[in-house]
Write a protein that holds these residues in place. Structure first.
Motif, PDB file in Angstrom:
ATOM      1  N   MET A  44       0.629  -1.169  -0.008  1.00 55.42           N
ATOM      2  CA  MET A  44       0.024  -0.063  -0.002  1.00 55.42           C
ATOM      3  C   MET A  44       0.811   1.184   0.030  1.00 55.42           C
ATOM      4  N   LEU A  45       0.282   2.326  -0.652  1.00 55.94           N
ATOM      5  CA  LEU A  45       0.831   3.672  -0.661  1.00 55.94           C
ATOM      6  C   LEU A  45       0.150   4.747  -0.181  1.00 55.94           C
ATOM      7  N   LEU A  46       0.938   5.330   0.764  1.00 53.62           N
ATOM      8  CA  LEU A  46       0.287   6.268   1.465  1.00 53.62           C
ATOM      9  C   LEU A  46       1.079   7.833   1.268  1.00 53.62           C
ATOM     10  N   ILE A  47       0.240   8.698   0.656  1.00 52.98           N
ATOM     11  CA  ILE A  47       0.541   9.950   0.316  1.00 52.98           C
ATOM     12  C   ILE A  47       0.101  10.921   1.594  1.00 52.98           C
ATOM     13  N   LYS A  48       1.261  11.248   2.411  1.00 55.73           N
ATOM     14  CA  LYS A  48       0.818  11.928   3.727  1.00 55.73           C
ATOM     15  C   LYS A  48       0.691  13.421   3.632  1.00 55.73           C
ATOM     16  N   VAL A  58      -1.218  16.019   2.071  1.00 58.11           N
ATOM     17  CA  VAL A  58      -0.974  16.715   0.895  1.00 58.11           C
ATOM     18  C   VAL A  58      -2.218  17.322   0.535  1.00 58.11           C
ATOM     19  N   TYR A  59      -1.995  18.520  -0.142  1.00 60.41           N
ATOM     20  CA  TYR A  59      -3.207  19.362  -0.435  1.00 60.41           C
ATOM     21  C   TYR A  59      -3.979  18.816  -1.421  1.00 60.41           C
ATOM     22  N   VAL A  60      -5.045  18.194  -1.258  1.00 56.98           N
ATOM     23  CA  VAL A  60      -5.786  17.503  -2.128  1.00 56.98           C
ATOM     24  C   VAL A  60      -7.317  17.958  -1.753  1.00 56.98           C
ATOM     25  N   ASN A  61      -8.157  18.082  -3.001  1.00 59.38           N
ATOM     26  CA  ASN A  61      -9.577  18.436  -3.261  1.00 59.38           C
ATOM     27  C   ASN A  61      -9.742  19.596  -2.134  1.00 59.38           C
ATOM     28  N   GLY A  62      -8.908  20.474  -2.120  1.00 59.87           N
ATOM     29  CA  GLY A  62      -9.061  21.847  -1.203  1.00 59.87           C
ATOM     30  C   GLY A  62      -8.712  21.756   0.182  1.00 59.87           C
ATOM     31  N   LYS A  63      -8.117  20.641   0.568  1.00 62.67           N
ATOM     32  CA  LYS A  63      -7.666  20.871   1.846  1.00 62.67           C
ATOM     33  C   LYS A  63      -6.459  19.643   2.228  1.00 62.67           C
ATOM     34  N   ARG A  64      -5.704  19.877   3.163  1.00 59.60           N
ATOM     35  CA  ARG A  64      -4.811  18.879   3.606  1.00 59.60           C
ATOM     36  C   ARG A  64      -5.181  17.681   4.142  1.00 59.60           C
ATOM     37  N   GLN A  65      -4.879  16.636   3.528  1.00 56.20           N
ATOM     38  CA  GLN A  65      -5.236  15.264   3.886  1.00 56.20           C
ATOM     39  C   GLN A  65      -4.308  14.099   3.374  1.00 56.20           C
ATOM     40  N   ASP A  66      -4.781  12.894   3.611  1.00 51.45           N
ATOM     41  CA  ASP A  66      -3.806  11.871   3.167  1.00 51.45           C
ATOM     42  C   ASP A  66      -4.533  10.948   2.220  1.00 51.45           C
ATOM     43  N   ILE A  67      -3.692  10.445   1.500  1.00 53.38           N
ATOM     44  CA  ILE A  67      -4.421   9.401   0.185  1.00 53.38           C
ATOM     45  C   ILE A  67      -3.737   8.156   0.407  1.00 53.38           C
ATOM     46  N   LEU A  68      -4.760   7.145   0.581  1.00 54.67           N
ATOM     47  CA  LEU A  68      -4.222   5.819   0.659  1.00 54.67           C
ATOM     48  C   LEU A  68      -4.411   4.775  -0.529  1.00 54.67           C
ATOM     49  N   ILE A  69      -3.288   4.423  -1.156  1.00 51.63           N
ATOM     50  CA  ILE A  69      -3.476   3.595  -2.455  1.00 51.63           C
ATOM     51  C   ILE A  69      -3.372   2.064  -2.168  1.00 51.63           C
ATOM     52  N   ASN A 103      -4.334  -0.971  -7.633  1.00 53.73           N
ATOM     53  CA  ASN A 103      -4.333   0.251  -8.555  1.00 53.73           C
ATOM     54  C   ASN A 103      -5.151   1.244  -8.358  1.00 53.73           C
ATOM     55  N   LYS A 104      -6.024   1.273  -6.991  1.00 47.67           N
ATOM     56  CA  LYS A 104      -7.195   2.147  -6.712  1.00 47.67           C
ATOM     57  C   LYS A 104      -6.776   3.133  -5.602  1.00 47.67           C
ATOM     58  N   ILE A 105      -7.684   4.121  -5.356  1.00 53.44           N
ATOM     59  CA  ILE A 105      -7.567   4.981  -4.238  1.00 53.44           C
ATOM     60  C   ILE A 105      -8.530   4.312  -3.154  1.00 53.44           C
ATOM     61  N   LYS A 106      -7.737   3.917  -2.003  1.00 57.05           N
ATOM     62  CA  LYS A 106      -8.790   3.153  -1.012  1.00 57.05           C
ATOM     63  C   LYS A 106      -9.334   4.169   0.013  1.00 57.05           C
ATOM     64  N   GLU A 107      -8.719   5.302   0.264  1.00 58.03           N
ATOM     65  CA  GLU A 107      -9.248   6.152   1.287  1.00 58.03           C
ATOM     66  C   GLU A 107      -8.536   7.463   1.038  1.00 58.03           C
ATOM     67  N   ILE A 108      -9.264   8.697   1.558  1.00 64.53           N
ATOM     68  CA  ILE A 108      -8.995   9.813   1.532  1.00 64.53           C
ATOM     69  C   ILE A 108      -9.319  10.481   2.875  1.00 64.53           C
ATOM     70  N   GLY A 109      -8.462  11.214   3.474  1.00 62.46           N
ATOM     71  CA  GLY A 109      -8.801  11.699   4.868  1.00 62.46           C
ATOM     72  C   GLY A 109      -7.637  11.719   5.862  1.00 62.46           C
ATOM     73  N   GLU A 110      -7.914  11.270   6.937  1.00 58.36           N
ATOM     74  CA  GLU A 110      -6.782  11.011   8.127  1.00 58.36           C
ATOM     75  C   GLU A 110      -6.541   9.678   8.060  1.00 58.36           C
ATOM     76  N   VAL A 111      -5.365   8.947   7.688  1.00 56.50           N
ATOM     77  CA  VAL A 111      -4.986   7.549   7.432  1.00 56.50           C
ATOM     78  C   VAL A 111      -3.690   7.469   8.472  1.00 56.50           C
TER      79      VAL A 111
END
Ligand SMILES: O=c1[nH]cnc2c1ncn2[C@@H]1O[C@H](CO)[C@@H](O)[C@H]1O
Ligand SMILES: [Zn+2]
Length: 418
Positions: free
Chosen positions: A1-5, A7-18, A21-29
């Protein structure tokens, strides 16, 4: 799994978990042990851009025949040179194009060209996502038609057999002025049978429309519609510069997506597509660069800026094609046209994500960043994730040996012109 910690995304700072090949979660991870982490705290994440009309190996023709009108450019320069191509030359042309797109934030492209084994090989190695169509041209000759249909079928099978979800086959009849009615009918049928996208040049220049009108008595869209070409098919029509009201109705009625290529249309002096009218009708507008022979690069950020300023200028209306809308053309709308779940950073979407460091001179002040990305940015992105894999990290391509590609490309180019 890949975690982007962080990052500014969709208008605010949050995390993206991959995951995969898919985005699993956005928010605080919460970071867990098995996760690879990218620190996003000085970056913005945007969906990878989608270029809906290219001829990628035409990087080989960059700068070789500038400042000409379309028909002269094709007939006297491009087509004679294309006759000398082969799988290997096309492979290196494509590799270079893939590097160029990845470095400027494009994660998917929709292509029409020849020697698809070379193209698919380069796409596979580079890690980019692509929809590939063999460009069919029969010039109204029966024997050629049969050969072109055979070729198209052969490549569709070849791509399907690769069994790589990043590489999608499509059908690419070149245009109404280079393809017979019989060929177009066969394409329309095949597309339905095999559920394939149709990628075609439409209404690019006044000259070609005149040719079609003289032959058929109808404008190109009307002509194709008259024999049911568009019925129940998913079509991306590139250019659409000159359209009658009736043709705009046909586009709307058949849910045809437009690949608007403003820079190519300006450079070849083809004209300016009526985007304002198409938007009013609710037509899906996407962006393409076209090949490097008529652009002369594959940087879709240039297209985004151009579309946002061009239609304001010609319509004397600064409110037309706002930044957000121009950006949507290059992301969400492109994904919709190609029927892929991409173009947004949302849970469940394909993990095609681009990270851009914010400490670049033209991205200050660090406010209104979405405006900067459209009106001020030059496309120099930093990290690129495609299909959940890191393809570029800190501006270094991980999938290919860049220097080697440049060297081989130069050799291929000299073979072509020598
Ligand atoms: O702007 C364009 N209009 C028409 N044809 C084009 C343009 N750019 C490239 N090609 C041509 O389309 C074929 C690919 O299937 C190639 O022959 C390419 O040179
Ligand atoms: Zn084209």
């Amino acid at each position: 799994m890949l975690l982007i910690k962080n990052v500014y995304v969709n208008g605010k700072r949050q995390d993206i978990l991959i995951e995969g090949n898919k985005i699993k979660e956005i928010g605080e991870v919460k970071k867990e042990e098995e996760m690879e982490v990218i620190d996003g705290s000085d970056k913005i994440a945007i969906p990878g851009l989608i270029n809906t009309h290219t001829h990628i190996p035409m990087t080989l023709f960059r700068g070789v025949a500038d400042d000409l009108p379309l028909m002269e450019w094709l007939n006297n320069y491009i087509w004679p040179m294309e006759a000398k191509l082969n799988e290997e030359i096309v492979y290196y042309g494509t590799l270079l194009g893939c590097i160029e797109m990845i470095k400027t934030g494009t994660t998917t492209f929709n292509d029409m060209y020849f020697y698809l084994e070379g193209i698919a090989k380069a796409v596979n190695e580079s890690g980019i996502r692509a929809v590939l169509a063999y460009g069919m041209i029969d010039l109204f000759d029966e024997e050629r038609r049969e050969r072109e249909i055979k070729n198209a079928k052969k490549y569709i099978k070849y791509i399907k057999d690769l069994n790589n979800s990043r590489i999608i086959p499509a059908l690419g009849p070149h245009s109404a002025y280079t393809c017979s009615k019989e060929l177009l009918e066969e394409v329309s049928k095949l597309a339905k049978e095999q559920n394939l996208l149709i990628h075609i040049h439409m209404n690019e220049t006044l000259d070609e429309i005149k040719i079609v009108k003289e032959k058929t008595g109808m404008e190109p869209f009307k002509y194709l519609d008259s024999f049911g070409f568009f019925d129940n098919n998913n079509v991306v029509a590139a250019h659409c510069v000159h359209l009658t009201e009736e043709e705009i109705e046909i586009i709307k009625r058949n849910n045809i997506s437009i690949s608007h290529n403003p820079i190519s249309n300006l450079k070849l002096a083809s004209g300016i597509a009526p985007i304002e009218k198409l938007l009013k009708k609710g037509v899906n507008i996407t962006l393409g660069t076209d090949g490097c022979g008529s652009n002369n690069n594959l940087n879709l950020f240039e297209e985004i800026k151009t579309v946002a300023i061009l239609h304001k200028g010609v319509n004397l209306n600064p409110r037309l094609v706002k930044a957000e809308e121009a950006f949507k053309f290059a992301t969400e709308n492109g994904a919709k046209a190609l029927n892929i779940k991409a173009g947004r950073i949302e849970k469940g979407y394909l993990a095609d994500i681009v990270l851009i460091k914010l400490n670049k001179p033209f991205l200050y002040p660090k406010e209104n960043i979405y405006s900067h990305l459209v009106y001020a940015f030059n496309g120099t992105v930093d990290d690129v994730i495609i299909d959940g894999k890191i393809v570029m990290r800190d501006n270094k391509i991980l999938t290919l040996d860049e220097e080697k590609v440049y060297e081989k490309f130069e050799k291929a180019y000299y073979k072509l012109i020598g």
